[in-house]
Design an enzyme around this catalytic site. Structure first.
Site, PDB file in Angstrom:
ATOM      1  CG  ASP A  69       4.080   3.817  -6.777  1.00  0.00           C
ATOM      2  OD1 ASP A  69       4.149   3.231  -7.884  1.00  0.00           O
ATOM      3  OD2 ASP A  69       3.531   4.920  -6.645  1.00  0.00           O
ATOM      4  CD  GLU A 128      -2.262   4.963  -3.442  1.00  0.00           C
ATOM      5  OE1 GLU A 128      -2.726   5.977  -2.881  1.00  0.00           O
ATOM      6  OE2 GLU A 128      -2.140   4.876  -4.667  1.00  0.00           O
TER       7      GLU A 128
END
Ligand SMILES: CC(=O)N[C@@H](CCC[C@H](N)C(=O)O)C(=O)O
Length: 371
Positions: A69, A128
């Site tokens: 990520d 997120e």
């Protein structure tokens, strides 16, 4: 890539945290770092603010993938580090700077000494929120790679450097964001009886819904409702007409998520009646659980052991990860990488030990070669 180059990369990435789907500088940085490797067996494809990077195998029969990520969090950094975030109110407080650096280090190793099979490196935006994995997985470009297996890591502040941890089956929870808007009637602080006070209503609601966990979820199962943000009111002597709650729901079972949402909606109806107000709910981004494949975890444990890295059996955690969407479709696993930080994930003083970068590159490269 030398260790000091990797440290430099980590520190440079640490300074430019960006929120989900706004990772423009990060994407440009990653492309530049990959191009500097100067390898002809690497092909980069942009996807939104992320990247797919294919390292062509020497005699490919399958394609294995590794995912990192790339987004940061809306947190003001408070580490005092000389390479602290240069972006106000943004911080790599969940270790994605480490994750990216380890992916780049592994990419360098694999492209310098390619394996027979293709290796796809996925640099995924918006972990997120609002979630980059699901749309990336569905994208036409990803489908063309026909990935056979996939894995990823997450830093673990509570584990020592030199340790990795995972388990077969459930590793991370099902998650749902939670946004609730309360609308009542404002007015003078001295005349509460003429108003519908949304500070009183929303704060009662926050404490009330904890009983959903204690009374409606099987004690042998588990769930979490956390309200991380409450906004209401204007000044001290005006009764608040509106209030907003922002939070997250976590469950070990997908079915328990459904139960909790049904109970929340029942509570909303009751509160609307009892407090004569309107409550609008929005569940934002929802992530599917991270469930690991037994055979991959077994192979990983044997592989890291041979590299002198300690493997520890993990417990399931209530953290969420949209990597779960990849694992829903493709066999693979996720593991924790020990980084030994006194402050945990999502803390403004998170300061992972950089020695863990070398361990991460070693573990991921060895696993890629073992697959
Ligand atoms: C590893 C980690 O910390 N992941 C995040 C994922 C956030 C999901 C979503 N925004 C939510 O809050 O439900 C986490 O908070 O666990």
């Amino acid at each position: 890539m030398e260790q000091n180059q990797l440290l430099n990369i980590r520190r440079e990435l640490h300074q430019i945290p960006e929120l989900g789907f706004q990772e423009f500088k990060t994407q440009a940085y990653l492309i530049d770092a990959i191009e500097q490797m100067g390898r002809e067996n690497i092909a980069i494809t942009k996807w939104e603010t992320g990247l797919f990077v294919l390292v062509k195998g020497t005699n490919p029969k399958k394609t294995m993938a590794y995912r990192t990520d790339i987004d940061g969090l809306p947190i003001a950094e408070n580490t005092g580090l000389p390479f602290a975030s240069a972006h106000a109110d943004r911080m790599h407080a969940c270790g994605h700077d480490f994750h990216m650096t380890i992916a780049l280090g592994t990419l360098d190793q694999i492209s310098a000494n390619p394996i027979e099979d293709n290796v796809l490196f996925i640099f995924q935006p918006a972990e997120e929120g609002p979630g980059g994995a699901a749309p990336m997985l569905k994208s036409e470009v990803f489908q063309q790679f026909e990935v056979d297996g996939i894995f990823a890591l997450h830093i673990a502040p509570d584990l020592p450097v030199g340790t990795v941890s995972s388990r077969a089956g459930l590793l991370f929870a099902n998650t749902s964001e939670l946004f609730m808007d309360f609308t009542g009637k404002g007015g003078h602080a001295a005349y509460p009886h003429l108003t519908k006070d949304m500070i009183v209503t929303a704060s009662t609601f926050v404490t009330q819904i904890q009983q959903i966990i204690s009374r409606k979820v099987d004690p042998l199962d588990s769930g979490v409702i956390t309200i991380g943000k409450m906004t209401a009111g204007t000044v001290q002597n005006i009764i608040a007409e509106t209030a907003r709650l922002e939070g997250t729901i976590r469950t070990l079972q997908p079915e328990t998520m459904i139960t909790i949402k049904q109970e929340l909606e029942r509570a909303i109806k009751g509160f609307e009646l009892a407090y004569d107000c309107q409550i609008d709910v929005d569940y934002g981004a929802n992530y599917y659980q991270v469930s690991n494949d037994q055979a991959y975890v077994d192979l990983f444990s044997r592989t890291v052991d041979a590299e002198g890295i300690q493997f520890k059996e993990a417990n399931a955690a209530m953290t969420g990860e949209d990597f779960g969407y990849f694992l829903k479709e493709i066999p693979g696993f996720m593991f924790w990488l020990g980084v030994d930080s006194p402050y945990g994930l999502h803390h403004s003083q998170l300061n992972p030990n950089e020695d863990a970068i070398e361990v991460g590159v070693k573990a991921v490269t060895a696993m890629m070669r073992a697959l």
